[in-house]
Enzyme design. Structure first.
Site, PDB file in Angstrom:
ATOM      1  CG  ASP A 113      47.372  39.804  46.866  1.00 40.22           C
ATOM      2  OD1 ASP A 113      47.538  38.964  47.489  1.00 40.22           O
ATOM      3  OD2 ASP A 113      46.672  39.295  45.865  1.00 40.22           O
TER       4      ASP A 113
ATOM      5  CB  CYS B  98      48.746  28.057  55.464  1.00 38.76           C
ATOM      6  SG  CYS B  98      47.927  28.218  54.130  1.00 38.76           S
TER       7      CYS B  98
ATOM      8  CG  ASP C 219      51.888  34.398  54.248  1.00 40.29           C
ATOM      9  OD1 ASP C 219      52.456  33.310  54.916  1.00 40.29           O
ATOM     10  OD2 ASP C 219      50.991  34.893  54.260  1.00 40.29           O
TER      11      ASP C 219
ATOM     12  N   GLY D  45      46.016  41.121  54.534  1.00 43.23           N
ATOM     13  CA  GLY D  45      47.031  42.018  55.147  1.00 43.23           C
ATOM     14  C   GLY D  45      47.135  41.696  56.455  1.00 43.23           C
TER      15      GLY D  45
ATOM     16  CB  ALA E 133      45.127  40.241  49.524  1.00 40.09           C
TER      17      ALA E 133
HETATM   18  C1  SAM Z   1      48.664  33.237  51.355  1.00 43.35           C
HETATM   19  S1  SAM Z   1      47.705  34.398  50.928  1.00 43.35           S
HETATM   20  C2  SAM Z   1      48.608  35.685  51.864  1.00 43.35           C
HETATM   21  C3  SAM Z   1      48.238  35.905  53.091  1.00 43.35           C
HETATM   22  C4  SAM Z   1      48.508  37.182  53.571  1.00 43.35           C
HETATM   23  N1  SAM Z   1      50.099  37.235  53.636  1.00 43.35           N
HETATM   24  C5  SAM Z   1      48.092  37.616  55.046  1.00 43.35           C
HETATM   25  O1  SAM Z   1      48.925  37.267  55.847  1.00 43.35           O
HETATM   26  O2  SAM Z   1      47.056  38.170  55.174  1.00 43.35           O
HETATM   27  C6  SAM Z   1      48.359  34.365  49.422  1.00 43.35           C
HETATM   28  C7  SAM Z   1      48.147  35.795  48.505  1.00 43.35           C
HETATM   29  O3  SAM Z   1      48.907  35.621  47.353  1.00 43.35           O
HETATM   30  C8  SAM Z   1      48.299  36.295  46.124  1.00 43.35           C
HETATM   31  N2  SAM Z   1      49.022  35.709  45.160  1.00 43.35           N
HETATM   32  C9  SAM Z   1      48.832  34.623  44.396  1.00 43.35           C
HETATM   33  N3  SAM Z   1      49.568  34.589  43.287  1.00 43.35           N
HETATM   34  C10 SAM Z   1      50.411  35.889  43.403  1.00 43.35           C
HETATM   35  C11 SAM Z   1      51.381  36.384  42.600  1.00 43.35           C
HETATM   36  N4  SAM Z   1      51.868  35.801  41.469  1.00 43.35           N
HETATM   37  N5  SAM Z   1      51.896  37.522  42.866  1.00 43.35           N
HETATM   38  C12 SAM Z   1      51.444  38.137  44.143  1.00 43.35           C
HETATM   39  N6  SAM Z   1      50.550  37.676  44.743  1.00 43.35           N
HETATM   40  C13 SAM Z   1      49.831  36.265  44.595  1.00 43.35           C
HETATM   41  C14 SAM Z   1      46.926  35.646  46.282  1.00 43.35           C
HETATM   42  O4  SAM Z   1      46.039  36.667  45.949  1.00 43.35           O
HETATM   43  C15 SAM Z   1      46.874  35.718  48.075  1.00 43.35           C
HETATM   44  O5  SAM Z   1      46.273  36.924  48.354  1.00 43.35           O
END
Ligand code: SAM
Length: 684
Positions: free
Chosen positions: A274, A377, A324, A245, A243
């Site tokens: 997510d 990031c 990511d 996305g 997310a």
């Molecule tokens: C850096 S953001 C991802 C951005 C996304 N890849 C994009 O390009 O739009 C990190 C995401 O990891 C999710 N997240 C955090 N801990 C997580 C976990 N244990 N398992 C899966 N998702 C996780 C968060 O809710 C967040 O949406």
């Protein structure tokens, strides 16, 4: 001896410094929410106010800026400077440090990309149109009188431009095909909205974004999906932390392109996962823009570190996995200036282990020969190189780094480092893990955060850290792995009997209240007949119905569906969530829990839409996979993808036309740029 004394001295001074350090809270900052995420999650605040007395309200579109000019933020942080210059040596000279700081203080240029999900000829038309805008924009003098103070606010005012500035729109130089475009730094979304000469261009951006032809995305954030190689239309791809996305969309587009730009050739799929349920909603919104490619996406809601192994035959293994990951996110400092005041040197502790666990789970789910891209990031080596090193260590030679240096020859970056330091909340270097333990500095610090000798033989220099000043972007770190052999033993401890994962479910959709019922054999037969499924491949025990709490029998099911179908958007959602027997037991539904437990894996439930059984157009499906229940609301054309995802290759008899061609609604190049009536006059 002397060395030992020095060490003792250091430890003792560290101890004093840290005596008063309060226990630092767990930082788990994801990317700072963008305006788009904010709007999707909370609605646009200024619009809500207008709603009652204005007819023309602002549409939800990412080109609408948030009204949060953080003009009072002091863009300095001594600890940040020292950490990346003196301690980590991420920047090598004082001059470079200043370059980086100046870049970090200035706003991020607006960038967008032409989506690869539209046919090539339309992409070319769209690029032509952008080029025309680019020519015209060059003559527009930026009227930044209103925004200059905000744009150039820094510790000194020395960066204030003295010369008049002209707008620009250029293709990003390190991407060959002119599919990614960048505006001059001074053009913020706010300026785009306010300066009348730019209005036509903004309207164009809004319109094309809404149609799914353009995506606003930060340039560095576009890079991780582009690092995967050897795309095939059959690829099974997992986006572990997906997310909101933007990268998932790219992954689906790359899958589509590998099939020659014809979605009928795609036999693979992308799972976007997510663990945050609200953010999973964002995924639905964002990915629906993929139009005819949406059915190739499956959205799941699991903790990535415990992402389930679907019990398909053969076992579902992925060709590509994107991690990511959640990170401290200081690479986004240009778009979230509050980082200046909030940044601490200990922000990576507590995240490092989660990041390692996430990639290790990815390795387990990956097939031999498959690829993992790990990206953050965050500029912090504790979340970058230290994670990469630990994953290579724990997988014992089965995961090797791929050299990224030739992927984008003119992209400037720093190769991954073989040594780094670990620091306390106050920015003091902690020499060893033992020191961290001895001084009880922060109980989130783990041993693998510290560099070890073996790092030198891991090819960490194949990874890349992109600093904000190098290409005028945000900061990012990317590593690319290939799995070269089966793991000798499991590297992640998963407990399937007692899932410790907290099950999150979509609230307000009666999900938790559902119970499970056996499938009526007659109904099952009629469904299997309708879709042309081989009845021998299924047993009745593989199927059951999801019922609402108060409903009994099939009529109840129909009632529930009818209600649900009446909810706006409901049927368009392609959402999965997990039900475990445990959560059902917790809800006092032991009988249902037993039913699920006794079910054989591999079943598919198909619910018919209300009483129109002959149409079978809108259906509702659940696939049972042992302990895991996958559920989603699907449209007819989603069914083959659903079946594939659980290892079933049956094709439904009836096929509906997909809307492939109508989604590519790109206006011709010479089309008049009429202003969309819905957004006209939204500037005041
Ligand atoms: C850096 S953001 C991802 C951005 C996304 N890849 C994009 O390009 O739009 C990190 C995401 O990891 C999710 N997240 C955090 N801990 C997580 C976990 N244990 N398992 C899966 N998702 C996780 C968060 O809710 C967040 O949406």
């Amino acid at each position: 001896m002397l060395q030992q004394e020095n060490q003792n001295q250091l430890v003792s001074s560290l101890s004093t410094i840290h005596q008063n350090e309060e226990k630092s809270e767990h930082h788990n900052r994801e990317h700072a929410p963008t305006a788009e995420e904010d709007i999707l999650l909370h609605g646009a605040p200024q619009l809500k106010k207008r709603k009652s007395n204005k007819k023309k309200k602002e549409r939800k579109n990412e080109w609408n800026p948030k009204k949060t000019p953080q003009r009072d933020i002091e863009k300095t942080n001594k600890m940040f400077e020292e950490y990346y210059f003196k301690q980590q040596k991420v920047v090598e000279t004082e001059e470079e440090l200043n370059e980086m700081l100046n870049a970090c203080r200035s706003p991020l240029p607006i960038t967008f990309r032409v989506n690869q999900s539209i046919p090539k000829q339309y992409q070319e038309k769209l690029k032509q149109k952008i080029k025309l805008f680019s020519e015209n924009i060059k003559n527009i003098r930026i009227d930044n009188s209103a925004t200059a103070q905000f744009l150039y606010k820094s510790s000194t005012d020395s960066e204030k431009p003295s010369e008049p500035e002209y707008a620009s729109l250029e293709p990003v130089s390190f991407i060959a095909d002119e599919s990614i475009w960048q505006m001059s730094d001074a053009i913020t979304k706010e300026l785009l909205r306010k300066q009348p000469e730019l209005a036509q261009f903004r309207d164009f951006l809004m319109r094309e974004t809404e149609k799914g032809n353009l995506s606003r995305q930060e340039v560095v954030s576009m890079l991780p999906p582009l690092m995967f190689t050897n795309w095939k239309p059959s690829d099974r791809v997992l986006d572990m932390c997906a997310a909101p996305g933007s990268k998932t969309a790219q992954l689906v587009e790359l899958l589509y392109q590998s099939g020659g730009g014809d979605s009928k050739n795609i036999t693979g799929f992308v799972i976007a996962n997510d663990n945050d349920v609200k953010r999973a909603y964002l995924l639905v919104h964002q990915l629906q823009r993929l139009n005819f490619l949406f059915p190739h996406v499956i959205i799941t809601n699991h903790d990535a570190t415990k992402f389930p192994q679907f019990h398909t035959e053969p076992k579902l293994q992925f060709d590509k996995i994107l991690c990511d990951i959640m990170c401290s996110g200081d690479g986004t400092i240009r778009k979230s200036p509050t980082t200046w005041t909030q940044w601490k040197a200990n922000m990576g502790h507590g995240l490092h282990k989660l990041q390692v666990d996430c990639v290790l789970r990815a390795v387990e789910l990956l097939k031999v020969g498959g690829e993992i891209v790990y990206s953050t990031c965050a500029l912090n080596p504790v979340e970058d190189e230290a994670v990469v090193a630990e994953v290579i260590r724990r997988t014992k030679g089965k995961l090797v780094l791929q050299d990224l240096s030739s992927r984008f020859p003119s992209l400037k970056y720093k190769p991954g480092m073989t040594t780094w330091t670990v620091a306390s909340k106050k920015g003091v270097t902690i020499p060893t893990y033992e020191d961290a333990l001895k001084l009880n500095l922060d109980n989130r610090i783990v041993e693998s955060e510290f560099p070890k000798e073996d790092v030198k033989s891991m090819n960490i220099h194949y990874t890349m850290r992109i600093l904000p000043h190098q290409n005028n972007t945000g900061g990012f770190y990317i590593a690319h792995f290939k799995k070269v052999g089966e793991l000798d033993e499991p590297v992640v401890q998963l407990c399937s009997d007692t899932p410790n994962e907290k099950i999150k479910q979509f609230k307000g959709r009666n999900v938790q209240k559902d119970t499970i019922q056996s499938m009526d054999p007659e109904k099952l037969n009629s469904i299997l007949d309708f879709y042309g499924f081989n009845k021998d491949a299924f047993t009745n025990e593989q199927f059951c119905l999801r019922m609402s709490e108060n409903s009994t029998g099939t009529d109840g099911v129909r009632k529930v569906i009818k209600v649900e179908l009446n909810l706006a958007n409901f049927i368009n959602f392609l959402v999965e969530y997990q039900i475990s027997t445990e959560s059902i037991r917790e809800n006092d539904q032991s009988v249902e829990a037993e039913k699920i437990t006794s079910m054989q894996p591999g079943g598919v439930l198909v619910k018919l839409k209300d009483c129109e059984e002959s149409s079978h157009d809108d259906i509702f499906a659940i696939g049972f996979k042992g302990e895991h229940t996958l559920s989603r609301h699907v449209k007819f054309e989603h069914i083959p993808v659903l079946l594939k995802s659980i290892g079933c290759t049956l094709e439904p008899k009836k096929k509906k036309e997909t809307k492939e061609t109508s989604s590519c609604d790109v206006p011709p190049v010479d089309e008049d740029d009429t202003v969309d009536p819905k957004i006209k006059g939204d500037d005041e």
